[in-house]
Design a protein around this motif. Structure first.
Motif, mmCIF file in Angstrom:
data_model
loop_
_atom_site.group_PDB
_atom_site.id
_atom_site.type_symbol
_atom_site.label_atom_id
_atom_site.label_comp_id
_atom_site.label_asym_id
_atom_site.label_seq_id
_atom_site.Cartn_x
_atom_site.Cartn_y
_atom_site.Cartn_z
ATOM 1 N N GLU A 73 0.838 -1.208 0.000
ATOM 2 C CA GLU A 73 0.000 0.000 0.000
ATOM 3 C C GLU A 73 0.870 1.255 0.000
ATOM 4 O OE1 GLU A 73 -3.100 0.560 -0.277
ATOM 5 O OE2 GLU A 73 -4.241 -1.239 0.290
ATOM 6 N N ALA A 74 1.897 1.233 0.863
ATOM 7 C CA ALA A 74 2.779 2.401 0.936
ATOM 8 C C ALA A 74 3.557 2.605 -0.374
ATOM 9 C CB ALA A 74 3.743 2.235 2.113
ATOM 10 N N ARG A 75 3.986 1.495 -0.981
ATOM 11 C CA ARG A 75 4.788 1.624 -2.211
ATOM 12 C C ARG A 75 3.960 2.164 -3.363
ATOM 13 N NH1 ARG A 75 8.224 3.329 -4.368
ATOM 14 N NH2 ARG A 75 9.990 2.417 -5.492
ATOM 15 N N GLY A 108 9.945 7.351 -8.200
ATOM 16 C CA GLY A 108 11.354 7.672 -7.981
ATOM 17 C C GLY A 108 12.259 6.485 -8.232
ATOM 18 N N VAL A 109 11.905 5.628 -9.211
ATOM 19 C CA VAL A 109 12.729 4.453 -9.521
ATOM 20 C C VAL A 109 12.946 4.413 -11.032
ATOM 21 C CG1 VAL A 109 11.885 3.131 -7.549
ATOM 22 C CG2 VAL A 109 10.694 2.961 -9.749
ATOM 23 N N ASP A 110 13.899 3.582 -11.420
ATOM 24 C CA ASP A 110 14.172 3.353 -12.833
ATOM 25 C C ASP A 110 13.519 2.031 -13.230
ATOM 26 O OD1 ASP A 110 15.099 3.041 -15.383
ATOM 27 O OD2 ASP A 110 17.203 2.703 -14.805
ATOM 28 N N LEU A 111 12.358 2.108 -13.890
ATOM 29 C CA LEU A 111 11.638 0.900 -14.263
ATOM 30 C C LEU A 111 12.285 0.182 -15.441
ATOM 31 C CD1 LEU A 111 7.903 1.976 -13.790
ATOM 32 C CD2 LEU A 111 9.341 0.583 -12.284
ATOM 33 N N GLY A 112 13.385 0.723 -15.922
ATOM 34 C CA GLY A 112 14.146 0.005 -16.935
ATOM 35 C C GLY A 112 14.979 -1.110 -16.326
ATOM 36 N N SER A 113 15.135 -1.102 -14.972
ATOM 37 C CA SER A 113 15.929 -2.139 -14.304
ATOM 38 C C SER A 113 15.016 -3.253 -13.807
ATOM 39 C CB SER A 113 16.709 -1.544 -13.126
ATOM 40 O OG SER A 113 15.823 -1.166 -12.091
ATOM 41 N N GLU A 164 10.162 -5.475 -7.806
ATOM 42 C CA GLU A 164 9.581 -4.963 -6.555
ATOM 43 C C GLU A 164 8.191 -4.404 -6.805
ATOM 44 O OE1 GLU A 164 10.537 -1.898 -2.876
ATOM 45 O OE2 GLU A 164 11.812 -1.885 -4.652
ATOM 46 N N LEU A 165 8.005 -3.707 -7.918
ATOM 47 C CA LEU A 165 6.690 -3.148 -8.231
ATOM 48 C C LEU A 165 5.676 -4.270 -8.473
ATOM 49 C CD1 LEU A 165 4.956 -0.683 -8.769
ATOM 50 C CD2 LEU A 165 5.782 -0.671 -11.134
ATOM 51 N N TRP A 166 6.091 -5.313 -9.170
ATOM 52 C CA TRP A 166 5.201 -6.451 -9.417
ATOM 53 C C TRP A 166 4.816 -7.145 -8.103
ATOM 54 C CZ3 TRP A 166 1.795 -8.196 -12.486
ATOM 55 C CH2 TRP A 166 1.412 -9.537 -12.445
ATOM 56 N N ALA A 167 5.787 -7.285 -7.195
ATOM 57 C CA ALA A 167 5.496 -7.909 -5.898
ATOM 58 C C ALA A 167 4.453 -7.093 -5.127
ATOM 59 C CB ALA A 167 6.773 -8.041 -5.073
ATOM 60 N N ARG A 201 3.515 4.610 -23.093
ATOM 61 C CA ARG A 201 4.865 5.057 -22.785
ATOM 62 C C ARG A 201 4.836 6.256 -21.836
ATOM 63 N NH1 ARG A 201 6.369 5.175 -27.562
ATOM 64 N NH2 ARG A 201 7.442 3.163 -27.667
ATOM 65 N N ALA A 202 3.892 7.169 -22.058
ATOM 66 C CA ALA A 202 3.796 8.354 -21.214
ATOM 67 C C ALA A 202 3.381 7.978 -19.784
ATOM 68 C CB ALA A 202 2.802 9.344 -21.818
ATOM 69 N N ARG A 203 2.421 7.043 -19.671
ATOM 70 C CA ARG A 203 1.974 6.645 -18.331
ATOM 71 C C ARG A 203 3.081 5.912 -17.564
ATOM 72 N NH1 ARG A 203 -4.154 4.281 -19.463
ATOM 73 N NH2 ARG A 203 -5.116 6.291 -20.033
ATOM 74 N N VAL A 204 3.820 5.056 -18.224
ATOM 75 C CA VAL A 204 4.922 4.361 -17.556
ATOM 76 C C VAL A 204 5.971 5.362 -17.094
ATOM 77 C CG1 VAL A 204 6.816 2.720 -17.875
ATOM 78 C CG2 VAL A 204 4.542 2.185 -18.769
ATOM 79 N N ALA A 205 6.282 6.350 -17.961
ATOM 80 C CA ALA A 205 7.255 7.372 -17.569
ATOM 81 C C ALA A 205 6.741 8.173 -16.375
ATOM 82 C CB ALA A 205 7.541 8.301 -18.762
ATOM 83 N N GLN A 206 5.421 8.485 -16.375
ATOM 84 C CA GLN A 206 4.831 9.215 -15.247
ATOM 85 C C GLN A 206 4.931 8.394 -13.963
ATOM 86 O OE1 GLN A 206 3.523 12.364 -15.273
ATOM 87 N NE2 GLN A 206 3.202 12.202 -13.067
ATOM 88 N N ALA A 207 4.644 7.103 -14.042
ATOM 89 C CA ALA A 207 4.743 6.232 -12.866
ATOM 90 C C ALA A 207 6.167 6.168 -12.357
ATOM 91 C CB ALA A 207 4.249 4.825 -13.219
ATOM 92 N N GLN A 208 7.124 6.112 -13.269
ATOM 93 C CA GLN A 208 8.536 6.062 -12.893
ATOM 94 C C GLN A 208 8.928 7.301 -12.111
ATOM 95 O OE1 GLN A 208 12.064 4.291 -15.386
ATOM 96 N NE2 GLN A 208 11.683 6.366 -16.127
ATOM 97 N N ARG A 209 8.453 8.481 -12.576
ATOM 98 C CA ARG A 209 8.791 9.729 -11.872
ATOM 99 C C ARG A 209 8.134 9.768 -10.485
ATOM 100 N NH1 ARG A 209 7.974 11.770 -17.092
ATOM 101 N NH2 ARG A 209 5.835 12.381 -16.558
ATOM 102 N N LEU A 210 6.873 9.353 -10.400
ATOM 103 C CA LEU A 210 6.173 9.397 -9.109
ATOM 104 C C LEU A 210 6.794 8.433 -8.097
ATOM 105 C CD1 LEU A 210 2.465 9.540 -10.361
ATOM 106 C CD2 LEU A 210 3.731 11.372 -9.207
#
Length: 515
Positions: free
Chosen positions: A438-440, A495-500, A506-509, A484-493
């Motif tokens: 929930e926190a993540r 604070g992680v690099d979803l390319g890794s 961790e996000l999937w978990a 692509r825009a939504r994934v980039a927005q999620a990445q910024r919110l």
């Protein structure tokens, strides 16, 4: 409660030949207990309505002046029907008519009224003073009280001698049943009937009702005494032990306990409670030794555990075994351990238990499918259950049981085999994992709520599509640039690099934990 004293009853007075009383009623016309009901006292009165001055369960004597007209005042005589009705409503047990004082014989109207009301009526001859009846009844009451005290002293002496036998507690319960002439049962702290005298005891629905009431009383955990009826039989229950640490209870069925009877039961309660409390110290020593054997098994020293267990409690359960780890509420822990002790004693070699570093540990053969669910249900315990292991793998079984217990609901065991079938991500089904998830995901949910976006759904579909933009767009029915825009927005919110891969994992978990 067997006694031999003369009961203070109307039948006993009628049997006293020196009183020369004659029963004017036909016994067949009277209620079944009319002549044998206990009498508190004998009183005399010629008032037209003596009921304000009477007590329950007494015998009333009269000479019948109230049934004659008052020549001085012209007052009409009292009718026999109304007079007897008042006496019956007040609880008078019988009416004695003194003849040859005002009139010869008993008035026929009074005989008819008593017959209609089921009131015992008897004749008291002129030569028998009313006070002789009162004295005779008082002597019977005193004799009964003396006999009851004598019986109580004899019963307590017999029970005390029984308590000195090697099987003191069982012998005490058996002697109490004998002295009361009733059924007596001893329930352990878990609500299981361990002693029954006579052995057959109540059966069927009555036994089920007794067991249910005993279990409810013991679960409350406070000292209590209660009385109720089952199938028309009076049942008395009294707990044993201190509040919060009850050791069991004694149930008595089929005995009407008077003051002396209650005093005998109280003495048994005191002796049984003392005997059970004295076992507490021994129980603590056993518990410490069992805990040491659990530690030896966890350290891989099964040989030591086998030798000690064989000497004291019988062999350890034959491998393969199931290891269970349970958490029990502190108020019920003593009862739970007592239950395990009783089961281990009843079936030597089929159960071993002890205190472990993470809760109560017990071991049963792999084929035993009943003990663990029964324990969990009876004590509302959170139980984790391992896969079958041998003693060389006991530590592994313990780890599995602890892991399974984390998701166990009270009263329903959780099995490690089910966790294994669900895979590693199945372990995320826990309050702690859900709270972290929930926190993540909170930044994405808050953005979706504030701007009516669908970042959470988009990210979930993107990860399910192995992070492929085109497949995600097709699944959601939107343009790939939007994905692509939504994934980039999620990445910024976030604070992680979803390319890794670690960030995506961790996000999937987190998404799995909240599914």
């Amino acid at each position: 409660m067997p006694t031999t004293e003369t009961q203070p009853t109307l039948r006993a007075l009628l049997a006293r030949t020196e009183l020369a009383l004659r029963l004017a009623s036909r016994e067949g016309d009277l209620p079944g207990d009319a002549l044998d009901a206990p009498l508190r006292w004998v009183h005399s009165s010629d008032l037209a309505d003596p009921t304000p001055f009477l007590a329950d369960d007494l015998l009333l004597l009269t000479t019948g002046t109230q049934f004659a007209p008052d020549a001085r005042t012209g007052t009409a005589p009292t009718t026999a029907e109304a007079y007897v009705a008042r006496l019956r409503a007040r609880g008078v047990r019988g009416l004695g008519f003194g003849t040859e004082v005002v009139r010869d014989g008993i008035p026929p109207t009074l005989e008819r009224a008593c017959r209609a009301a089921g009131m015992p009526l008897f004749e008291v001859p002129y030569r028998t003073p009313f006070i002789a009846l009162a004295r005779a009844n008082a002597e019977a009451i005193a004799a009964q009280a003396y006999a009851r005290r004598t019986w109580a002293l004899s019963a307590r002496r017999a029970i005390s001698l029984a308590a000195l036998r090697p099987d003191g507690l069982a012998a005490t319960v058996a002697e109490l049943a004998k002295q009361l002439g009733a059924w007596v049962g001893l329930y352990d702290a878990a609500g299981v009937l361990t002693q029954s005298h006579p052995h057959e005891g109540p059966g069927g629905a009555a036994r089920a009702a007794l067991d249910a009431e005993a279990g409810a009383v013991l679960r409350r955990g406070s000292r209590a005494a209660s009385q109720f009826e089952i199938d028309g039989a009076r049942v008395t229950m009294q707990t044993l032990g201190r509040g919060g640490h009850l050791r069991g209870l004694i149930a008595i069925a089929g005995a009407e306990l008077d003051l002396e009877g209650r005093s005998v039961v109280t003495s048994v309660i005191a002796m049984a409670g003392l005997a059970l409390e004295q076992n507490v110290g021994l129980g603590r020593a056993r518990s410490a030794l069992r805990a040491g054997l659990v530690h030896a098994l966890l350290e891989g020293d099964a040989g030591l555990a086998r030798r000690v267990s064989r000497e004291l409690w019988g062999p350890l359960p034959a491998a393969p075994v199931i290891v269970a780890v349970a958490t029990v509420a502190p108020a019920r822990l003593d009862a739970a351990v007592d239950w395990l002790e009783l089961r281990a004693a009843e079936a030597r070699g089929a159960l071993f238990h002890g205190r472990g570093p993470d809760g109560v540990v017990f071991v049963v053969p792999a084929a035993d499918t009943a003990t663990i669910p029964a324990f969990a249900a009876l004590f509302d315990a959170a139980c984790g259950v391992s896969e079958p292991v041998d003693y060389a793998g006991f530590a592994t079984g313990h780890v599995q049981a602890v892991a399974a217990r984390r998701r166990a609901a009270a009263g329903i065991p959780a099995r490690f085999a089910d966790d294994a079938a669900r895979g590693l991500l199945g372990a995320l089904d826990s309050p702690a994992a859900r709270a972290l998830a929930e926190a993540r995901l909170a930044p994405l949910r808050e953005h979706d709520d504030a701007h009516a976006t669908a970042l959470v759904d988009t990210v979930r579909t993107w990860l399910e599509s192995d992070a492929r933009i085109d497949e995600t767009a097709q699944a959601l029915g939107i343009h790939r640039h939007t994905v692509r825009a939504r994934v980039a927005q999620a990445q910024r919110l976030l604070g992680v690099d979803l390319g890794s891969f670690p960030a995506r994992a961790e996000l999937w978990a987190a998404l799995v934990a909240l599914r």
